[in-house]
Design a protein around this motif. Structure first.
Motif, PDB file in Angstrom:
ATOM      1  N   GLN A 274      42.134  45.617  45.918  1.00  0.00           N
ATOM      2  CA  GLN A 274      42.337  45.828  47.352  1.00  0.00           C
ATOM      3  C   GLN A 274      42.278  47.308  47.724  1.00  0.00           C
ATOM      4  O   GLN A 274      42.482  47.666  48.881  1.00  0.00           O
ATOM      5  CB  GLN A 274      43.685  45.239  47.782  1.00  0.00           C
ATOM      6  CG  GLN A 274      43.815  43.740  47.586  1.00  0.00           C
ATOM      7  CD  GLN A 274      42.839  42.955  48.439  1.00  0.00           C
ATOM      8  OE1 GLN A 274      42.565  43.319  49.576  1.00  0.00           O
ATOM      9  NE2 GLN A 274      42.292  41.868  47.891  1.00  0.00           N
TER      10      GLN A 274
ATOM     11  N   LYS B 118      44.359  49.653  46.955  1.00  0.00           N
ATOM     12  CA  LYS B 118      45.674  50.088  47.408  1.00  0.00           C
ATOM     13  C   LYS B 118      46.418  50.797  46.282  1.00  0.00           C
ATOM     14  O   LYS B 118      46.300  50.438  45.108  1.00  0.00           O
ATOM     15  CB  LYS B 118      46.500  48.893  47.897  1.00  0.00           C
ATOM     16  CG  LYS B 118      46.014  48.339  49.221  1.00  0.00           C
ATOM     17  CD  LYS B 118      46.986  47.335  49.801  1.00  0.00           C
ATOM     18  CE  LYS B 118      46.537  46.866  51.186  1.00  0.00           C
ATOM     19  NZ  LYS B 118      47.502  45.915  51.792  1.00  0.00           N
TER      20      LYS B 118
ATOM     21  N   ILE C 226      52.117  49.665  46.875  1.00  0.00           N
ATOM     22  CA  ILE C 226      52.944  48.633  46.247  1.00  0.00           C
ATOM     23  C   ILE C 226      53.659  49.178  45.031  1.00  0.00           C
ATOM     24  O   ILE C 226      53.105  49.971  44.260  1.00  0.00           O
ATOM     25  CB  ILE C 226      52.069  47.424  45.823  1.00  0.00           C
ATOM     26  CG1 ILE C 226      51.451  46.750  47.057  1.00  0.00           C
ATOM     27  CG2 ILE C 226      52.884  46.406  45.038  1.00  0.00           C
ATOM     28  CD1 ILE C 226      50.099  47.267  47.449  1.00  0.00           C
TER      29      ILE C 226
ATOM     30  N   VAL D  20      49.302  51.787  43.788  1.00  0.00           N
ATOM     31  CA  VAL D  20      50.311  50.960  43.136  1.00  0.00           C
ATOM     32  C   VAL D  20      51.084  51.789  42.117  1.00  0.00           C
ATOM     33  O   VAL D  20      50.507  52.553  41.348  1.00  0.00           O
ATOM     34  CB  VAL D  20      49.680  49.713  42.470  1.00  0.00           C
ATOM     35  CG1 VAL D  20      48.550  50.098  41.523  1.00  0.00           C
ATOM     36  CG2 VAL D  20      50.736  48.897  41.736  1.00  0.00           C
TER      37      VAL D  20
ATOM     38  N   GLU E 147      45.273  43.206  41.221  1.00  0.00           N
ATOM     39  CA  GLU E 147      45.047  42.814  42.616  1.00  0.00           C
ATOM     40  C   GLU E 147      45.153  44.025  43.531  1.00  0.00           C
ATOM     41  O   GLU E 147      44.371  44.168  44.482  1.00  0.00           O
ATOM     42  CB  GLU E 147      46.045  41.735  43.037  1.00  0.00           C
ATOM     43  CG  GLU E 147      45.821  41.177  44.436  1.00  0.00           C
ATOM     44  CD  GLU E 147      44.456  40.516  44.611  1.00  0.00           C
ATOM     45  OE1 GLU E 147      43.927  40.566  45.747  1.00  0.00           O
ATOM     46  OE2 GLU E 147      43.913  39.966  43.631  1.00  0.00           O
ATOM     47  N   CYS E 148      46.098  44.917  43.260  1.00  0.00           N
ATOM     48  CA  CYS E 148      46.218  46.144  44.057  1.00  0.00           C
ATOM     49  C   CYS E 148      44.947  46.984  43.944  1.00  0.00           C
ATOM     50  O   CYS E 148      44.439  47.508  44.953  1.00  0.00           O
ATOM     51  CB  CYS E 148      47.411  46.965  43.579  1.00  0.00           C
ATOM     52  SG  CYS E 148      49.022  46.221  43.913  1.00  0.00           S
TER      53      CYS E 148
ATOM     54  N   ILE F 278      50.500  42.027  48.664  1.00  0.00           N
ATOM     55  CA  ILE F 278      49.489  43.046  48.347  1.00  0.00           C
ATOM     56  C   ILE F 278      48.367  43.062  49.377  1.00  0.00           C
ATOM     57  O   ILE F 278      47.888  44.117  49.793  1.00  0.00           O
ATOM     58  CB  ILE F 278      48.921  42.800  46.935  1.00  0.00           C
ATOM     59  CG1 ILE F 278      50.000  43.043  45.871  1.00  0.00           C
ATOM     60  CG2 ILE F 278      47.707  43.705  46.672  1.00  0.00           C
ATOM     61  CD1 ILE F 278      49.641  42.533  44.492  1.00  0.00           C
ATOM     62  N   ARG F 279      47.948  41.886  49.829  1.00  0.00           N
ATOM     63  CA  ARG F 279      46.807  41.780  50.741  1.00  0.00           C
ATOM     64  C   ARG F 279      47.171  42.038  52.198  1.00  0.00           C
ATOM     65  O   ARG F 279      46.294  42.154  53.053  1.00  0.00           O
ATOM     66  CB  ARG F 279      46.183  40.389  50.605  1.00  0.00           C
ATOM     67  CG  ARG F 279      45.549  40.149  49.239  1.00  0.00           C
ATOM     68  CD  ARG F 279      45.218  38.687  49.029  1.00  0.00           C
ATOM     69  NE  ARG F 279      44.848  38.419  47.646  1.00  0.00           N
ATOM     70  CZ  ARG F 279      44.918  37.224  47.066  1.00  0.00           C
ATOM     71  NH1 ARG F 279      45.345  36.177  47.766  1.00  0.00           N
ATOM     72  NH2 ARG F 279      44.561  37.068  45.809  1.00  0.00           N
TER      73      ARG F 279
ATOM     74  N   TYR G 135      49.368  41.654  39.074  1.00  0.00           N
ATOM     75  CA  TYR G 135      49.663  42.316  40.347  1.00  0.00           C
ATOM     76  C   TYR G 135      48.952  43.666  40.447  1.00  0.00           C
ATOM     77  O   TYR G 135      48.401  44.023  41.497  1.00  0.00           O
ATOM     78  CB  TYR G 135      51.165  42.514  40.507  1.00  0.00           C
ATOM     79  CG  TYR G 135      51.944  41.240  40.750  1.00  0.00           C
ATOM     80  CD1 TYR G 135      51.464  40.261  41.611  1.00  0.00           C
ATOM     81  CD2 TYR G 135      53.172  41.018  40.117  1.00  0.00           C
ATOM     82  CE1 TYR G 135      52.181  39.092  41.834  1.00  0.00           C
ATOM     83  CE2 TYR G 135      53.899  39.850  40.333  1.00  0.00           C
ATOM     84  CZ  TYR G 135      53.391  38.886  41.190  1.00  0.00           C
ATOM     85  OH  TYR G 135      54.107  37.735  41.415  1.00  0.00           O
TER      86      TYR G 135
ATOM     87  N   CYS H 180      53.336  51.066  38.976  1.00  0.00           N
ATOM     88  CA  CYS H 180      53.611  49.939  38.080  1.00  0.00           C
ATOM     89  C   CYS H 180      54.602  50.342  37.003  1.00  0.00           C
ATOM     90  O   CYS H 180      54.386  51.320  36.279  1.00  0.00           O
ATOM     91  CB  CYS H 180      52.308  49.452  37.444  1.00  0.00           C
ATOM     92  SG  CYS H 180      52.520  47.968  36.420  1.00  0.00           S
TER      93      CYS H 180
END
Length: 337
Positions: free
Chosen positions: A90, A92, A71, A94, A86-87, A63-64, A83, A96
């Motif tokens: 960041q 970003k 992602i 995602v 965390e995305c 992810i980082r 997860y 899911c």
């Protein structure tokens, strides 16, 4: 990000993860899978070699990475929230898979972080919103073709389940699709829900409850019933009928060839979700990529994942208490309106 190739990292290289990687590689022209992670290292290594991607030591490292733009989370249910969060931290994009989290509190925390980032970053894996049958039903409802919708009758029937299946999974992994699509079709939230006990099937191969009958009442008074058959059914069969004041809408079977032979009329039914909804999965990921490039996601949101989680909790509680249970949602953040 207009016209840029989206570099995608996939967390979870099991059956659904591999299907998504195949789509992102061969169906969606705007994406390239550049990174993968799976807790079984050998599985990740094999997938990475096949698709010319990098295998990462952890999902967080993937992810980082500066090499990853977006992602896909297709790992086990208990890892989704960590997860996805965390995305969001960041900043970003995602995608899911359902469920978004195992608790409503985790969903609320994700919405708080996403709102601070100032734009939608997460899309839920509720692919039925991209199925042409459901899309046509939604359009007909919105255009008033059947008058005001009053009820929905639906069924979700499965041939079998993997080892380790549990009673709660009938809601959190199976009926969660009906939880979302019924909200989407009617454009309303749930007021209360209930699970009713029914005669149990002798074809169930495990010790979970099968079938289950799930009932919903929306805030505007519409009623929805969902028959959930998780094992021993004749086919993988999805049924949905919307009853309106002036007519009904019936979800079409995907089969296109009707056979007439031996004094019989018949057509085939599928045995697996992947074949029944293959086209909608394609449309879902094509839509996700377009949404990323335009910074305007159109699929199910973090709010939709949260609403499904709260509804699932209320249904599980109802099965335990034997009574209808209220669905109490927080105030919807502006970013999802």
């Amino acid at each position: 990000m207009e016209n840029k190739l989206i570099r995608v990292g996939v967390i979870g290289c099991g059956a659904i993860g591999k299907e998504h990687i195949e789509r992102l590689t061969n169906v969606v022209p705007q994406t390239k899978v550049v990174a993968v992670y799976d807790y079984v290292d050998k599985v990740a290594q094999d997938v990475a070699e096949k698709y010319d991607a990098t295998s990462y030591a952890s999902g967080e490292e993937l992810i980082r990475s500066d090499e990853v733009d977006a992602i896909v989370v297709a790992s086990t249910d208990d890892t989704h929230a960590g997860y996805a969060m965390e995305c969001l931290k960041q900043n970003k994009y995602v995608f899911c898979e359902k469920p978004l989290a195992l608790t409503a509190k985790e969903c609320e925390e994700m919405m708080e972080v996403e709102a601070k980032q100032g734009h939608r970053l997460l899309q839920m894996g509720f692919n039925r919103r991209f199925d042409k049958g459901y899309v046509e039903m939604k359009k007909a409802i919105e255009e008033g073709e059947i008058g005001a919708p009053l009820m929905i009758h639906s069924a979700h029937r499965n041939i079998s389940q993997a080892p380790g299946f549990e009673t709660d999974y009938a809601i959190t992994r199976v009926a969660i699709h009906e939880i979302d699509i019924s909200r989407w079709l009617l454009g309303d939230e749930y007021d209360e829900v209930q699970v009713l006990s029914v005669k149990q099937s002798k074809r169930t191969t495990g010790d979970w409850l099968n079938p289950q009958l799930i009932m919903f009442k929306t805030n505007s008074g519409q009623r929805i019933d969902v028959e959930v058959q998780t094992d021993g059914a004749y086919a993988y069969d999805i049924q949905c009928q919307v009853v309106g004041e002036a007519g009904t809408l019936d979800l079409p079977d995907p089969a296109t060839v009707v056979k007439r032979e031996n004094q019989q009329v018949s057509y085939g039914l599928g045995d697996h979700w992947a074949s029944r909804f293959s086209d909608s999965y394609n449309e879902e990921f094509l839509g996700w990529a377009t949404g990323i490039l335009k910074d305007q996601l159109v699929g199910a949101s973090t709010w939709d994942g949260y609403a499904s989680c709260v509804t699932s909790d209320a249904l599980i509680k109802s099965r335990e208490t034997g009574k209808p249970e209220k669905v109490t949602l927080m105030e919807q953040p502006e970013i999802y309106k």
